[in-house]
Structure formats: C-alpha cells, structure tokens
Enzyme design. Structure first.
Site, PDB file in Angstrom:
ATOM      1  N   ASP A 107      -1.473 -89.160 134.718  1.00  0.00           N
ATOM      2  CA  ASP A 107      -1.384 -88.732 133.353  1.00  0.00           C
ATOM      3  C   ASP A 107      -1.164 -87.022 133.573  1.00  0.00           C
ATOM      4  O   ASP A 107      -1.790 -86.526 134.246  1.00  0.00           O
ATOM      5  CB  ASP A 107      -2.857 -88.829 132.797  1.00  0.00           C
ATOM      6  CG  ASP A 107      -2.946 -87.810 131.531  1.00  0.00           C
ATOM      7  OD1 ASP A 107      -2.436 -88.155 130.337  1.00  0.00           O
ATOM      8  OD2 ASP A 107      -3.603 -86.924 131.382  1.00  0.00           O
ATOM      9  N   TYR A 112      -1.374 -78.394 129.431  1.00  0.00           N
ATOM     10  CA  TYR A 112      -2.740 -78.440 130.147  1.00  0.00           C
ATOM     11  C   TYR A 112      -3.123 -77.482 131.227  1.00  0.00           C
ATOM     12  O   TYR A 112      -2.194 -77.286 132.038  1.00  0.00           O
ATOM     13  CB  TYR A 112      -2.989 -79.894 130.974  1.00  0.00           C
ATOM     14  CG  TYR A 112      -3.258 -81.199 130.053  1.00  0.00           C
ATOM     15  CD1 TYR A 112      -3.439 -80.940 128.686  1.00  0.00           C
ATOM     16  CD2 TYR A 112      -3.082 -82.428 130.759  1.00  0.00           C
ATOM     17  CE1 TYR A 112      -3.768 -82.061 128.048  1.00  0.00           C
ATOM     18  CE2 TYR A 112      -3.493 -83.475 130.088  1.00  0.00           C
ATOM     19  CZ  TYR A 112      -3.454 -83.587 128.719  1.00  0.00           C
ATOM     20  OH  TYR A 112      -3.882 -84.560 128.186  1.00  0.00           O
TER      21      TYR A 112
END
Length: 236
Positions: A107, A112
C-alpha cells in the site's frame, strides 16, 4: 468515452479496513440516491467469500476481486514506513522482511509523509528483484486530469517502476468528489490514459466517512466498473 468498456478489468476488492480519524469536513448529504438491484440493502445478506484462500507457508493468499491477481491477505501499509521514527535503512529492511515472510500487497499514496513513503518503498523494491514479487498499489489525491496525471508520473519516479499495479482515487469523502472525478477534464481521464499507456494496470477508489458517498460514486456513474476500498491510511 465509454468507461464501462475501458474499465472491464478494473480492480475490485474488499476486506476489513480501519477508518482514518476524522480530518476533513464532509459536505451535508444530498438527495436520496437511486438504488439498483445490484446493491445489497442489508449487510447480513452479503455473500460469503467463495474461497477462504490458499495458505502457503505463513501467509494466506486470495484473489483480488476480478483482477485475476492473487495477493496476500495482509498488506504492508505505506504510511508508516515513511515516518521519521524509521531511518531509510530501517524502512528498506522492514519492507524486505515483509516480502520475505509472504506479504505481497504493498500500500502507498502520493501524499504520504510528503512523498517519503513512496521514496522508501521504491528504494526497497528496486533491490534484489523485490518489485517483481509484489502487487504495488498507490493512491492519488488530484481531482483534475492535470493534477492526477502529474501525481501518477511523480509516483512512478518515486517508486522506481514503470507501472503501478493498482492506482486509486484517494479519499472519496465529499458529495461532490464523484462529479469532480468524472467531469470533463477530471481525474478519471488521466487514469484511463495512464492505463492505456501501460503506467497502471487497474483502477479503484478508497473511501472515508460515509458509505453513501461510495454509493454515489458507484451509482451516479454506472460506467465505472470498480468498487470502493475503505482506506486504513493512518491506522496502527
């Protein structure tokens, strides 16, 4: 463009996912959404998984929807590997150990840790043939074609790969998100073009906050052949 034909091979997946802590406002619900005979009114009526999967060594593997791809039942969350409590070397070691123990679903997301999560995963997967051992997923936040296309290209560079196995519209959590994604010049156009160019294999979306928005994504645009994946972006 006929998205139904383009997306016949689009990713469809399900599984227990923790919900992200509330961090963005959700617009008030709009009018009641139309329902189709294909939607299940009562969760208790959901069909059982046709196969529990295949156990190999320590890991259970299952088919990912209609993709024809088998992935580990447990994935490695990209958000955490980009945190400052880890060094680059520590993150690479963690990713390698996860794959060596049987985890194949990776993932990640364009935003991020300001891109550090993708950079570290790319560094790890480039070494020792690890990229060929995993099903790589990332998510894009852009809602326009220009934004989404730029994010896909940035993610490819960070991840040090020529394609991403599954790219998802991230955080479908506002009632106007489906309209923005599917509008002329919207993010879906960039996704479809990237798929045609071989930059990604499957298309999906992740959702937060309110399942009615997921239904809106599915029902208001029947040409979209994917299903939402509740996102565990920042869970522990």
């Amino acid at each position: 463009m006929d998205y139904r034909r383009v997306l016949l091979g689009t990713a469809e997946a399900s599984g227990p996912r923790a919900t992200e802590a509330a961090s963005a406002a959700v617009s008030p619900p709009g009018p009641a959404l139309p329902r189709s005979a294909n939607l299940i009114a009562d969760p208790a009526d959901l069909p059982f998984v046709t196969s529990p999967g295949t156990l190999r060594g320590e890991m259970l593997y299952r088919m990912l929807g209609r993709t024809g791809q088998e992935v580990s039942a447990i994935g490695l969350g990209g958000f955490h590997i980009g945190k400052k409590v880890l060094t680059d070397e520590g993150a690479v070691k963690l990713i390698h150990q996860a794959v060596d123990r049987g985890i194949t679903f990776m993932d990640n997301c364009w935003d991020y840790n300001e891109g550090n999560s993708e950079l570290r995963m790319g560094l790890a997967l480039e070494k020792g043939g690890y990229r060929q051992k995993v099903f790589l997923m990332s998510k894009m936040d852009g809602r326009t074609k220009t934004e989404a296309a730029a994010q896909i290209d940035t993610s490819l560079k960070r991840l040090r790969t020529d394609h991403i196995d599954l790219v998802q519209h991230h955080e479908i959590l506002r009632y106007d998100d489906p309209d923005r994604v599917f509008a002329e010049g919207g993010a879906m156009e960039a996704f479809v073009e990237a798929k045609q160019a071989g930059k990604l294999r499957f298309i999906g979306f992740t959702g937060h906050k309110d399942p009615r928005i997921h239904l809106q994504m599915l029902e208001s645009q029947p040409r979209a052949a994917f299903i939402s994946i509740p996102c565990r972006c920042r869970s522990t």
